[in-house]
Scaffold this motif. Structure first.
Motif, PDB file in Angstrom:
ATOM      1  N   LEU A  95      44.426  37.467  44.655  1.00  0.00           N
ATOM      2  CA  LEU A  95      45.201  36.565  43.794  1.00  0.00           C
ATOM      3  C   LEU A  95      46.691  36.697  44.074  1.00  0.00           C
ATOM      4  O   LEU A  95      47.419  35.697  44.139  1.00  0.00           O
ATOM      5  N   VAL A  96      47.160  37.927  44.251  1.00  0.00           N
ATOM      6  CA  VAL A  96      48.584  38.125  44.547  1.00  0.00           C
ATOM      7  C   VAL A  96      48.924  37.555  45.920  1.00  0.00           C
ATOM      8  O   VAL A  96      49.992  36.949  46.103  1.00  0.00           O
ATOM      9  N   PHE A  97      48.028  37.728  46.893  1.00  0.00           N
ATOM     10  CA  PHE A  97      48.258  37.191  48.234  1.00  0.00           C
ATOM     11  C   PHE A  97      48.450  35.681  48.182  1.00  0.00           C
ATOM     12  O   PHE A  97      49.368  35.117  48.790  1.00  0.00           O
ATOM     13  N   LEU A  98      47.591  34.994  47.418  1.00  0.00           N
ATOM     14  CA  LEU A  98      47.713  33.539  47.296  1.00  0.00           C
ATOM     15  C   LEU A  98      48.989  33.151  46.561  1.00  0.00           C
ATOM     16  O   LEU A  98      49.622  32.149  46.894  1.00  0.00           O
ATOM     17  N   ALA A  99      49.378  33.956  45.560  1.00  0.00           N
ATOM     18  CA  ALA A  99      50.623  33.677  44.846  1.00  0.00           C
ATOM     19  C   ALA A  99      51.827  33.821  45.768  1.00  0.00           C
ATOM     20  O   ALA A  99      52.758  33.000  45.739  1.00  0.00           O
ATOM     21  N   VAL A 100      51.826  34.869  46.594  1.00  0.00           N
ATOM     22  CA  VAL A 100      52.909  35.056  47.565  1.00  0.00           C
ATOM     23  C   VAL A 100      52.940  33.903  48.550  1.00  0.00           C
ATOM     24  O   VAL A 100      54.016  33.405  48.929  1.00  0.00           O
ATOM     25  N   MET A 101      51.766  33.429  48.940  1.00  0.00           N
ATOM     26  CA  MET A 101      51.678  32.303  49.876  1.00  0.00           C
ATOM     27  C   MET A 101      52.288  31.040  49.271  1.00  0.00           C
ATOM     28  O   MET A 101      53.115  30.367  49.900  1.00  0.00           O
ATOM     29  N   GLY A 102      51.901  30.713  48.041  1.00  0.00           N
ATOM     30  CA  GLY A 102      52.445  29.526  47.388  1.00  0.00           C
ATOM     31  C   GLY A 102      53.939  29.630  47.164  1.00  0.00           C
ATOM     32  O   GLY A 102      54.692  28.677  47.401  1.00  0.00           O
ATOM     33  N   ALA A 103      54.395  30.808  46.727  1.00  0.00           N
ATOM     34  CA  ALA A 103      55.828  30.994  46.491  1.00  0.00           C
ATOM     35  C   ALA A 103      56.614  30.908  47.791  1.00  0.00           C
ATOM     36  O   ALA A 103      57.723  30.372  47.823  1.00  0.00           O
ATOM     37  N   GLY A 104      56.024  31.424  48.871  1.00  0.00           N
ATOM     38  CA  GLY A 104      56.710  31.376  50.161  1.00  0.00           C
ATOM     39  C   GLY A 104      56.924  29.962  50.651  1.00  0.00           C
ATOM     40  O   GLY A 104      57.973  29.641  51.223  1.00  0.00           O
TER      41      GLY A 104
END
Length: 502
Positions: A95-104
């Motif tokens: 979940l954090v990986f996907l959040a970092v991806m979207g924020a990036g």
């Protein structure tokens, strides 16, 4: 593909210097990590940090580049800590990986600096998965990242800062909007959902190397703005990976992590990544794949099945990106292409205006920065029209028109470049014909931007003065520019119901 890499123009040998400096900066970073006694994992982490610092920072001025580079650890080190802490908690980690991806991806709304910080944050999390980072390694990895960014910065801003002698280029940005009308917002949603698809299917293929699928989705989205660009980039990523895997069987597996040959191949791969990035995404991915293959050899986990898994995970990631841009808040190729062509034409207008003032005797007017900006904008137009001019595109009529647009815009850049070089000459004399020709160029651009009717387009074409004696070199460039702009009216507006980039 070969022609694109080895025959592509390299004005001022900028790509050559870019690639050579990258090899020097990354080699220095890795060497320093080794000298201070860092582990192999830390040296690889530091090398990646140096590579990203040299590759992703593209601000307009050297000062802005230095500030962005200094901010990279602030974006990456907290992400690295979170990734390490969540190493054994797969649900929270994903979940954090996907959040970092979207924020990036969303961070691109703040221009080149936001883009650089977003890429660095994502790749830091990715590297933590690649190297199986755990909390006890964090102090050493933090030191390696800081040391490597400092080393690469010393090379970039101290030993070899060739950008100081180049004209400042305003990096173009995509069209703006609010909410879901903003391209970066749409792409953040697309990347997150596409990444979720890739993550789920990637874990079905491998519970150890699933992150390759997420990384493939991420890099397909980088530097693209429309669904057409994303489709082409996904195809090129898979193509480059497949060719790189073939090379891996011939090179990486036989080497089996041997020290000196591996270092040489990594250096060649780094040079290839930087040298080909601007002209061929497929070749860039080829060199990335070869480099990753030999690094796996150094880590002692390389085998044939791992290489084939890399292909499968890349295909899954590209599929995730393609499905996301086709189904979720799609951004049409036409809208993006139209915006970039308009920006390019406005830049032609500004170039002509600056050249006119310079030829009239102004010492402050300088068309050179506008020419550099026009080169960058033309690159964006090429990227946007890539889906239509791709060999596999079935739209033959639109492919022909898209190629006409690119050829004519190339003509515009060539004529503007020649005009600027003449205007920069202090001995260039003022001639009333030059001012008149510059004014006609500006009027031709304004007509194109107004998307005039067929009758008005005839007036643009009539503005060209074929009977004038071109006894002044600047006048020859201006008339060439007029002809190119007049010819552009046909492919841009000949079929309002079927725009060139629909």
């Amino acid at each position: 593909m070969l022609k694109r890499v080895f025959v592509a123009p390299d004005p001022g040998r900028v790509r050559l210097r870019f690639a050579s400096r990258a090899v020097l900066g990354i080699a220095l970073a890795v060497a320093l990590c080794g000298l201070v006694g860092h582990s192999l994992t830390a040296a690889i982490t530091g090398g990646l940090a140096a590579l990203l610092a040299l590759f992703t920072v593209t601000d307009a001025t050297v000062r802005q580049q230095a500030v962005t580079t200094a901010l990279l650890p602030a974006a990456g080190l907290p992400v690295l800590a979170v990734a390490a802490v969540l190493h054994d908690q797969p649900v929270a980690r994903d979940l954090v990986f996907l959040a970092v991806m979207g924020a990036g991806v969303y961070a691109r709304r703040w221009g080149p600096r936001g883009h650089s910080l977003g890429v660095f944050a994502f790749m830091t999390f990715f590297a933590a998965q690649f190297l199986h980072t755990v909390p006890r390694q964090l102090p050493e990895l933090y030191a390696a990242v800081l040391l490597s960014v400092a080393a690469s910065s010393t090379v970039r801003f101290g030993l070899w800062c060739y950008e100081r002698r180049l004209p400042t280029v305003a990096v173009p940005t995509a069209q703006e909007g609010r909410g879901l009308a903003r391209v970066t917002t749409r792409q953040a949603v697309q990347a997150t959902l596409g990444g979720a698809f890739a993550l789920g299917l990637g874990q079905v293929l491998s519970d150890q190397r699933w992150y390759w699928a997420v990384g493939a989705t991420w890099w397909v989205f980088v530097n693209t703005t429309s669904r057409g660009e994303t489709l082409v980039r996904g195809f090129r990523r898979v193509l480059g990976t497949v060719i790189g895997i073939a090379a891996g069987f011939l090179v990486a597996i036989p080497l089996d992590g041997a020290g000196a040959p591996t270092a040489a191949i990594v250096a060649v791969s780094v040079f290839g990544i930087f040298y080909t990035a601007a002209v061929s995404y497929s070749w860039m991915m080829f060199f990335v794949t070869v480099m990753v293959g030999v690094l796996y050899g150094v880590l002692g986990v390389l085998n044939a099945s791992l290489l084939w898994l890399r292909v499968a995970e890349t295909a899954v990631g590209a599929l995730g990106a393609v499905l996301a841009v086709l189904v979720i808040l799609p951004v049409t190729t036409h809208a993006v292409t139209d915006a970039w062509i308009r920006k390019a034409l406005r830049c032609v207008h500004a170039c002509a205006a600056e050249a006119a003032e310079r030829l009239a005797g102004s010492l402050t007017a300088d068309p050179a920065p506008r020419v550099a900006e026009l080169e960058v904008l033309l690159g964006r137009v090429r990227l946007s029209l890539a889906p239509l001019v791709h060999p596999l595109s079935p739209l033959k009529a639109r492919k022909t028109r898209a190629r006409q647009v690119l050829v004519l815009l190339d003509d515009c850049v060539r004529e503007v470049r020649g005009l600027a070089s003449i205007a920069a000459d202090p001995a260039a004399s003022h001639d009333a014909r030059l001012s008149a020709a510059c004014s006609r160029v500006e009027e031709a651009v304004e007509e194109l931007l107004r998307q005039e009717s067929r009758e008005e387009r005839g007036a643009v074409r009539a503005g060209v003065q074929p009977g004038v004696v071109l006894d002044h070199p600047a006048l020859a460039h201006l008339h060439g520019l007029e002809r190119a702009l007049a010819d552009l009216a046909t492919p841009l507006h000949s079929s309002p119901r079927a725009p060139v980039a629909a």
